[in-house]
Design an enzyme around this catalytic site. Sequence first.
Site, PDB file in Angstrom:
ATOM      1  N   LYS A 114       0.824  -1.203   0.000  1.00  0.00           N
ATOM      2  CA  LYS A 114       0.000   0.000   0.000  1.00  0.00           C
ATOM      3  C   LYS A 114       0.861   1.257   0.000  1.00  0.00           C
ATOM      4  O   LYS A 114       0.508   2.254  -0.626  1.00  0.00           O
ATOM      5  CB  LYS A 114      -0.961   0.000   1.196  1.00  0.00           C
ATOM      6  CG  LYS A 114      -2.169   0.857   0.925  1.00  0.00           C
ATOM      7  CD  LYS A 114      -3.333   0.614   1.849  1.00  0.00           C
ATOM      8  CE  LYS A 114      -4.369   1.724   1.677  1.00  0.00           C
ATOM      9  NZ  LYS A 114      -5.400   1.729   2.691  1.00  0.00           N
ATOM     10  N   LYS A 195     -10.264  -4.665 -10.953  1.00  0.00           N
ATOM     11  CA  LYS A 195     -10.903  -4.898  -9.651  1.00  0.00           C
ATOM     12  C   LYS A 195     -11.764  -3.680  -9.294  1.00  0.00           C
ATOM     13  O   LYS A 195     -11.344  -2.538  -9.473  1.00  0.00           O
ATOM     14  CB  LYS A 195      -9.802  -5.089  -8.598  1.00  0.00           C
ATOM     15  CG  LYS A 195     -10.287  -5.264  -7.182  1.00  0.00           C
ATOM     16  CD  LYS A 195      -9.060  -5.406  -6.282  1.00  0.00           C
ATOM     17  CE  LYS A 195      -9.268  -4.981  -4.868  1.00  0.00           C
ATOM     18  NZ  LYS A 195     -10.154  -5.491  -3.984  1.00  0.00           N
ATOM     19  N   LYS A 198     -12.827   2.218  -5.641  1.00  0.00           N
ATOM     20  CA  LYS A 198     -13.176   3.621  -5.843  1.00  0.00           C
ATOM     21  C   LYS A 198     -12.033   4.406  -6.486  1.00  0.00           C
ATOM     22  O   LYS A 198     -12.269   5.362  -7.205  1.00  0.00           O
ATOM     23  CB  LYS A 198     -13.638   4.264  -4.534  1.00  0.00           C
ATOM     24  CG  LYS A 198     -12.563   4.434  -3.488  1.00  0.00           C
ATOM     25  CD  LYS A 198     -13.102   5.268  -2.333  1.00  0.00           C
ATOM     26  CE  LYS A 198     -12.018   5.734  -1.397  1.00  0.00           C
ATOM     27  NZ  LYS A 198     -11.244   4.734  -0.706  1.00  0.00           N
TER      28      LYS A 198
END
Length: 330
Positions: A114, A195, A198
Amino acid sequence: MAKQRVLSGIQPSGRLHIGNLVGALQNWVKLQNQYECYYFIADWHALTSQYADTSQLKDNVKDVLVNCLAAGLDPEKATIFAQSRVIEHAELHVLLSMITPLSWLERVPTYKEKQTEVNDKDLNTYGFLGYPLLQSADILIYRANYVPVGVDQMPHLEITREIGRRFNNFYGEVFPEPEGLLTEFPKVVGTDGRKMSKTYGNCIYLSDSPKEVEQKIKTMTTDPQRIKRTDKGDPELSPVYHLHKIFSSKEEQEQVAEGCRSAEIGCLDCKKVLIRNLLSVMEPIWERRNHYLGKPDLLDDILSSGSEKARQTSIDTMHEVRKAIGLGHI
Ligand code: TRP
């Protein structure tokens, strides 16, 4: 015999979409009849990355709560609460931080991933490194037996078990080992075939209107090699077919797949079937959403009484935790 306990959480980091519905919420709803379930809105977890701008946080928490109820969670059966209203999670987090080697946190794969993936925020923070440990506290404080999550969360469950074991080794048996319950549809593709997320802007939100859902499906990408209506297609290359596998009956899946391979049907025909099926799944959800959105006091009550119930359980565990360590009394 007492029911086994289930715990899971969802981050209020944006509006919920149909990926969250089939990947988490529908599973939670099924489990509420069989287990003693605790489901919470992980608002502290949202802060581990979205700390600088919290202007959307309240709305997102409300959206998660409304969607949990709209998906069919029953506050009479499951305890639904907000993480930040059960401050004992923070106490357990701080105690677990004492026994957690830094290297365990640094090697959690989601940490590096991340950090590399997200470039618009500074994730070199103490809170972000501690993300999986906060999750461990969430799980262990309820002495949960099962944790329904997607595969992406398995590393967090692994570290939770390791930390629980380490605690038990030092201070005595307090925590059982939680097991993951994998969801059937961990990944749902978005309207562009990636995938659903948002960040990609390819989501079908539970808060979308029927018109918006229809429009989004109509403009979805399909098999990129099927250019003309007369070209034969490969359903496996079409994100529309992927959604059929989730929302359509086996018969209809076969019909559209066959129609695509033989070029008997066009992409729009195939999409119309999906639109009909998706709308029929979403209609009762929209109805319940509207019901709850018109009753803010009821929403407040549900969150307050759920949080109070969760607190009672957490307080019980923390008594044992403090006693095991030898804290607070002479
Ligand atoms: N990390 C989880 C996610 O992003 C959310 C979460 C926080 C969670 N605490 C949890 C899930 C405890 C299960 C159990 O999906």
